[in-house]
Design an enzyme around this catalytic site. Structure first.
Site, PDB file in Angstrom:
ATOM      1  N   HIS A  29       0.843  -1.192   0.000  1.00  0.00           N
ATOM      2  CA  HIS A  29       0.000   0.000   0.000  1.00  0.00           C
ATOM      3  C   HIS A  29       0.883   1.248   0.000  1.00  0.00           C
ATOM      4  O   HIS A  29       1.401   1.620   1.044  1.00  0.00           O
ATOM      5  CB  HIS A  29      -0.863   0.038   1.262  1.00  0.00           C
ATOM      6  CG  HIS A  29      -1.654  -1.216   1.521  1.00  0.00           C
ATOM      7  ND1 HIS A  29      -3.015  -1.267   1.391  1.00  0.00           N
ATOM      8  CD2 HIS A  29      -1.279  -2.458   1.921  1.00  0.00           C
ATOM      9  CE1 HIS A  29      -3.451  -2.483   1.702  1.00  0.00           C
ATOM     10  NE2 HIS A  29      -2.407  -3.220   2.026  1.00  0.00           N
ATOM     11  N   HIS A 277      -4.382   1.066  -1.751  1.00  0.00           N
ATOM     12  CA  HIS A 277      -4.469  -0.278  -1.207  1.00  0.00           C
ATOM     13  C   HIS A 277      -4.083  -1.330  -2.212  1.00  0.00           C
ATOM     14  O   HIS A 277      -4.688  -1.427  -3.273  1.00  0.00           O
ATOM     15  CB  HIS A 277      -5.894  -0.552  -0.735  1.00  0.00           C
ATOM     16  CG  HIS A 277      -6.268   0.280   0.441  1.00  0.00           C
ATOM     17  ND1 HIS A 277      -5.667   0.139   1.654  1.00  0.00           N
ATOM     18  CD2 HIS A 277      -7.158   1.264   0.575  1.00  0.00           C
ATOM     19  CE1 HIS A 277      -6.197   1.002   2.493  1.00  0.00           C
ATOM     20  NE2 HIS A 277      -7.096   1.699   1.854  1.00  0.00           N
ATOM     21  N   GLU A 429     -13.578  -8.550  26.231  1.00  0.00           N
ATOM     22  CA  GLU A 429     -12.607  -9.647  26.133  1.00  0.00           C
ATOM     23  C   GLU A 429     -11.555  -9.394  25.057  1.00  0.00           C
ATOM     24  O   GLU A 429     -10.385  -9.725  25.229  1.00  0.00           O
ATOM     25  CB  GLU A 429     -13.312 -10.971  25.837  1.00  0.00           C
ATOM     26  CG  GLU A 429     -14.237 -11.468  26.933  1.00  0.00           C
ATOM     27  CD  GLU A 429     -15.609 -10.796  26.887  1.00  0.00           C
ATOM     28  OE1 GLU A 429     -15.886 -10.037  25.937  1.00  0.00           O
ATOM     29  OE2 GLU A 429     -16.403 -11.037  27.817  1.00  0.00           O
ATOM     30  N   HIS A 490     -23.018 -21.248  26.669  1.00  0.00           N
ATOM     31  CA  HIS A 490     -21.910 -21.095  27.606  1.00  0.00           C
ATOM     32  C   HIS A 490     -21.024 -22.341  27.688  1.00  0.00           C
ATOM     33  O   HIS A 490     -20.120 -22.405  28.513  1.00  0.00           O
ATOM     34  CB  HIS A 490     -22.444 -20.759  29.004  1.00  0.00           C
ATOM     35  CG  HIS A 490     -22.818 -19.319  29.154  1.00  0.00           C
ATOM     36  ND1 HIS A 490     -23.673 -18.683  28.272  1.00  0.00           N
ATOM     37  CD2 HIS A 490     -22.445 -18.376  30.063  1.00  0.00           C
ATOM     38  CE1 HIS A 490     -23.807 -17.418  28.645  1.00  0.00           C
ATOM     39  NE2 HIS A 490     -23.066 -17.203  29.724  1.00  0.00           N
TER      40      HIS A 490
HETATM   41  C1  LIG Z   1      -9.230  -6.969  10.944  1.00  0.00           C
HETATM   42  C2  LIG Z   1      -8.875  -6.588   9.544  1.00  0.00           C
HETATM   43  N1  LIG Z   1      -9.813  -6.588   8.589  1.00  0.00           N
HETATM   44  C3  LIG Z   1      -9.488  -6.285   7.312  1.00  0.00           C
HETATM   45  C4  LIG Z   1      -8.203  -5.990   6.966  1.00  0.00           C
HETATM   46  C5  LIG Z   1      -7.838  -5.724   5.517  1.00  0.00           C
HETATM   47  N2  LIG Z   1      -7.518  -4.292   5.322  1.00  0.00           N
HETATM   48  C6  LIG Z   1      -6.253  -3.872   5.204  1.00  0.00           C
HETATM   49  S1  LIG Z   1      -6.151  -2.206   4.988  1.00  0.00           S
HETATM   50  C7  LIG Z   1      -7.828  -2.022   5.019  1.00  0.00           C
HETATM   51  C8  LIG Z   1      -8.471  -0.682   4.864  1.00  0.00           C
HETATM   52  C9  LIG Z   1      -8.082   0.192   5.958  1.00  0.00           C
HETATM   53  O1  LIG Z   1      -8.626   1.449   5.784  1.00  0.00           O
HETATM   54  P1  LIG Z   1      -8.040   2.632   6.651  1.00  0.00           P
HETATM   55  O2  LIG Z   1      -7.874   2.202   8.057  1.00  0.00           O
HETATM   56  O3  LIG Z   1      -8.839   3.840   6.385  1.00  0.00           O
HETATM   57  O4  LIG Z   1      -6.571   2.783   6.085  1.00  0.00           O
HETATM   58  P2  LIG Z   1      -6.148   3.690   4.857  1.00  0.00           P
HETATM   59  O5  LIG Z   1      -7.200   3.528   3.818  1.00  0.00           O
HETATM   60  O6  LIG Z   1      -6.111   5.044   5.384  1.00  0.00           O
HETATM   61  O7  LIG Z   1      -4.806   3.153   4.507  1.00  0.00           O
HETATM   62  C10 LIG Z   1      -8.433  -3.274   5.210  1.00  0.00           C
HETATM   63  C11 LIG Z   1      -9.901  -3.462   5.259  1.00  0.00           C
HETATM   64  C12 LIG Z   1      -7.245  -5.999   7.995  1.00  0.00           C
HETATM   65  N3  LIG Z   1      -5.963  -5.738   7.780  1.00  0.00           N
HETATM   66  N4  LIG Z   1      -7.608  -6.269   9.266  1.00  0.00           N
END
Ligand SMILES: Cc1ncc(C[n+]2csc(CCOP(=O)(O)OP(=O)(O)O)c2C)c(N)n1
Length: 685
Positions: A29, A277, A429, A490
């Protein structure tokens, strides 16, 4: 070159290194590193007290990149600051943590610039991040730890611990529930040593945050009792610098800096999601972008003259002098407070204090016995007094999990008592798991507790404990159908199998009170592995260790508890936890009928699998194929121990709501069933 020009050159070096690395890897990215380079530059070169020569100096400021997909930010600064590597024995090595060659090989096998920040793989990474939300939640544990350390060890004129924790996060981190859980607790605890900087770029992978995330983040954090600052220009390093200084002056609450940014800043055409991305810019775009930065268009992985020196003049000098001052201070401290200084040193190396296991209980044989959780509570209360930095708590089930420390002086950790021993995580949790990781990354010895069923809610963080090789402890009680009336919501079924499947995690399900003691003895000596202790709600008979083998066999993962005459069994009963005493009862019946059985207590697969083949064969002789396993859980995986001819007693369905005895009958957890099955296998019906 003016200072401002050097600032800009350094920022553009971070940006172009990120662009080139993503381009070379053809994955990653670039957009977020491009946009956040000024922030990271300012934080590292102007504010943070971090000595690149010693990235594990205990009083360093911590930096957590919660939006771990922007890892090139971290690889760039670790490289440009010349951060040195440290080995597993905490020795400082001469070589750099991240080389330019590593960056050229971004995301390639063996590179110290992997896809996401990985603690334990790259020196200078404070926490493994990538699953969004984990980093910020972990940073809350770090902030709690710092307050605890300061409370115990700082003395008049000896500010041994006064560091701050910075975490950068994106929309994803703030959307994930774990981030909210942790932020709520951080506000409650008034963690004014914690600063999150939120990259408010209005974009995630699927597009604009207008699709999914239109809440008022500032209002939310204000309601959590955070201080909220807004900056509208992510390129204005003076504004950023100022905001970070406001954070350092803010008392009684954590700070959230909301930073307005544009993803892929500087890329003339591609301020879209693709640029941000998973997609490199492509060769043409790289050229346009470099031109916009006044960068030589064809240069790759260029670190212009003066940039490394600029970092050396900033963070390098500031960090070195801070560490030098601290080292001198600590030497004086040592001469005045030898015991406390020794604790700090032991803690840093994950050692235990002398006498850590004194006064551990020995439980007398008792057919009525004691619940696993009760025995655990007694042991924890002893250990916590022997090991000052052992602390923890439960996600609102302390009185059920028996994790509350009740000895005089064991205070709650609250705003005005940050040096207490009992943490109250609230019903959170997932954040608990991440906070336990943050405490452990800060070298405390933490435990977190809940019902075993709710390990599901903490599992992503537990997985990261294992990935980071942290000696975190999870105390999980109500491990099967013991709280019968609560019913199938549970009653854990697949949890043992699924947690046993996590690499690098030691799980123990002890079978009586003395096995609980021995389980703790094993767990406390782990330095680089997390442990899960799975405990019963209901009383389990305390076995007579004069008659049966001593409980220290737990240290081998599995051991022969009761045997056939001459150690020559016809068949083997293998059990864990609450089923151990059933196996013993069945064994007694079988023995009285002249059938030669052996009972193997197997609290931990993982530990057993680390024993020699010879030992394993001595416990489970390959020649004895008539075997039965019994465990109140999914039988998934037990095939490896029963073999093709064995039988498994376990759960194939969810449980049910009823008193325990009825459930045991319905699902077949009774000694008579074992006896019948054993006889059937041997053709002795
Ligand atoms: C728990 C989780 N779900 C999905 C992803 C896949 N993922 C990587 S980056 C991203 C988007 C993140 O968006 P943002 O936090 O706004 O970052 P930016 O676009 O600013 O780089 C996702 C969904 C991940 N790394 N972790």
């Amino acid at each position: 070159m003016t200072g401002a020009e050097l600032d800009q050159l350094s920022i553009n070096t971070i940006r172009t290194l990120s662009i080139d690395a993503v381009q070379a890897a053809n994955s990653g990215h670039p957009g977020t590193p491009m946009a956040l380079a000024p922030l990271v530059y300012t934080l590292w070169n102007r504010v943070m007290r971090f000595d690149p020569q010693d990235p594990i100096w205990p009083n360093r400021d911590r930096f957590v990149l919660s939006n771990g997909h922007a890892s090139m930010l971290l690889w760039s600064v670790l490289h440009l600051t010349g951060t040195r590597a440290v080995n597993a024995d905490y020795e400082r090595l001469g070589q750099p943590s991240v080389t330019l060659e590593d960056i050229r090989r971004f995301r390639q096998l063996g590179s110290k610039a992997p896809g996401h920040p990985e603690y334990h793989w790259v020196s200078g990474v404070e926490a493994t991040t990538g699953p969004l939300g984990q980093g910020i939640a972990t940073s809350v544990g770090m902030a709690i730890a710092k307050k605890w350390l300061a409370s115990r060890y700082n003395k008049p004129n000896f500010s041994i611990f006064d560091y701050d924790i910075y975490a950068i996060c994106g929309d994803g981190d703030l959307m994930e529930g774990v981030g909210s859980e942790a932020a709520s607790l951080a506000g409650h605890l008034g963690l004014d040593n914690l600063c999150w900087i939120y990259d408010n770029n209005h974009i995630t992978i699927e597009g604009s945050t207008q699709l999914t995330f239109t809440e008022d983040v500032a209002a939310r954090f204000l309601s959590y009792h955070w201080n909220v600052l807004r900056l509208d220009d992510a390129n204005d390093i003076e504004q950023i610098d100022h905001a970070l200084r406001v954070f350092r002056k803010t008392k009684d609450r954590p700070t959230l800096i909301i930073l307005g940014s544009h993803i892929g800043y500087g890329s003339p055409h591609r301020q879209d999601t693709a640029a941000a991305h998973g997609e490199p810019l492509g060769p043409d775009e790289v050229r346009f972008t470099k031109r916009a930065y006044s960068w030589p268009e064809d240069a790759q992985f260029l670190v212009p003259e003066g940039v490394r020196e600029h970092f050396a003049d900033g963070i390098g000098k500031r960090g070195a002098s801070a560490r030098r001052a601290w080292t001198n201070l600590f030497a004086d401290y040592r001469s005045q407070y030898l015991e406390l200084a020794t604790e700090i040193e032991q803690m840093q190396r994950r050692e235990l204090p002398v006498g850590w296991d004194r006064n551990l209980p020995v439980f007398p044989a008792d057919p009525k016995g004691l619940a696993g959780r009760e025995a655990s509570g007694k042991v924890l209360n002893v250990l916590a007094q022997n090991i000052p930095w052992l602390l923890g708590g439960s996600a609102d089930l302390g009185s059920s999990n028996k994790t509350l420390l009740t000895y005089p002086g064991a205070e709650d950790i609250q705003v005005n008592t940050p040096g207490g021993k009992n943490l109250h995580f609230g019903i959170r949790e997932h954040a608990m798991g991440a906070i336990v990781n943050g405490l452990s990354l800060s070298k405390l010895r933490p435990y977190g507790a809940t019902f075993f069923i709710f390990s599901d809610y903490a599992r992503p963080a537990i997985r990261l404990s294992a990935l980071m090789e942290l000696p975190a402890i999870f105390v999980l009680t109500h491990d099967a159908m013991g709280d019968g009336e609560d019913g199938p919501t549970h009653q854990p079924i697949e949890h043992l199998a699924s947690l046993r499947a996590i690499p690098g995690l030691t799980l123990l399900r002890p079978g009586d009170a003395n096995e609980v003691v021995e389980a703790y003895r094993v767990i406390m000596q782990l330095r680089h592995r997390p442990a899960i202790l799975v405990l019963s709600r209901q009383a389990l008979p305390t076995l007579d260790r004069n008659k049966y083998a001593p409980a220290c066999g737990v240290a081998c993962g599995a051991y022969v508890l009761a045997d056939a005459p001459g150690g020559k069994p016809e068949m083997i009963l293998i059990a864990t936890g609450s089923e151990l005493s059933l196996a013993v009862q069945a064994h007694e019946t079988l023995s009285s009928e002249g059938i030669h059985s052996r009972v193997v207590s197997m609290p931990s697969w993982d530990i057993f699998e680390h024993q020699t083949q010879e030992y394993r064969d001595s416990v489970l002789p390959p020649a004895v194929q008539a075997r039965i396993t019994i465990e109140q859980a999914s039988t998934f995986g037990w095939e490896r121990y029963v073999g093709n001819n064995g039988r498994m007693i376990g759960m194939q369905t969810f449980g049910a709501s009823a008193p325990l005895k009825e459930l045991q009958r319905k699902f077949g957890f009774e000694p008579e069933r074992l006896v019948t099955m054993a006889k059937g296998m041997l053709g002795k019906t």
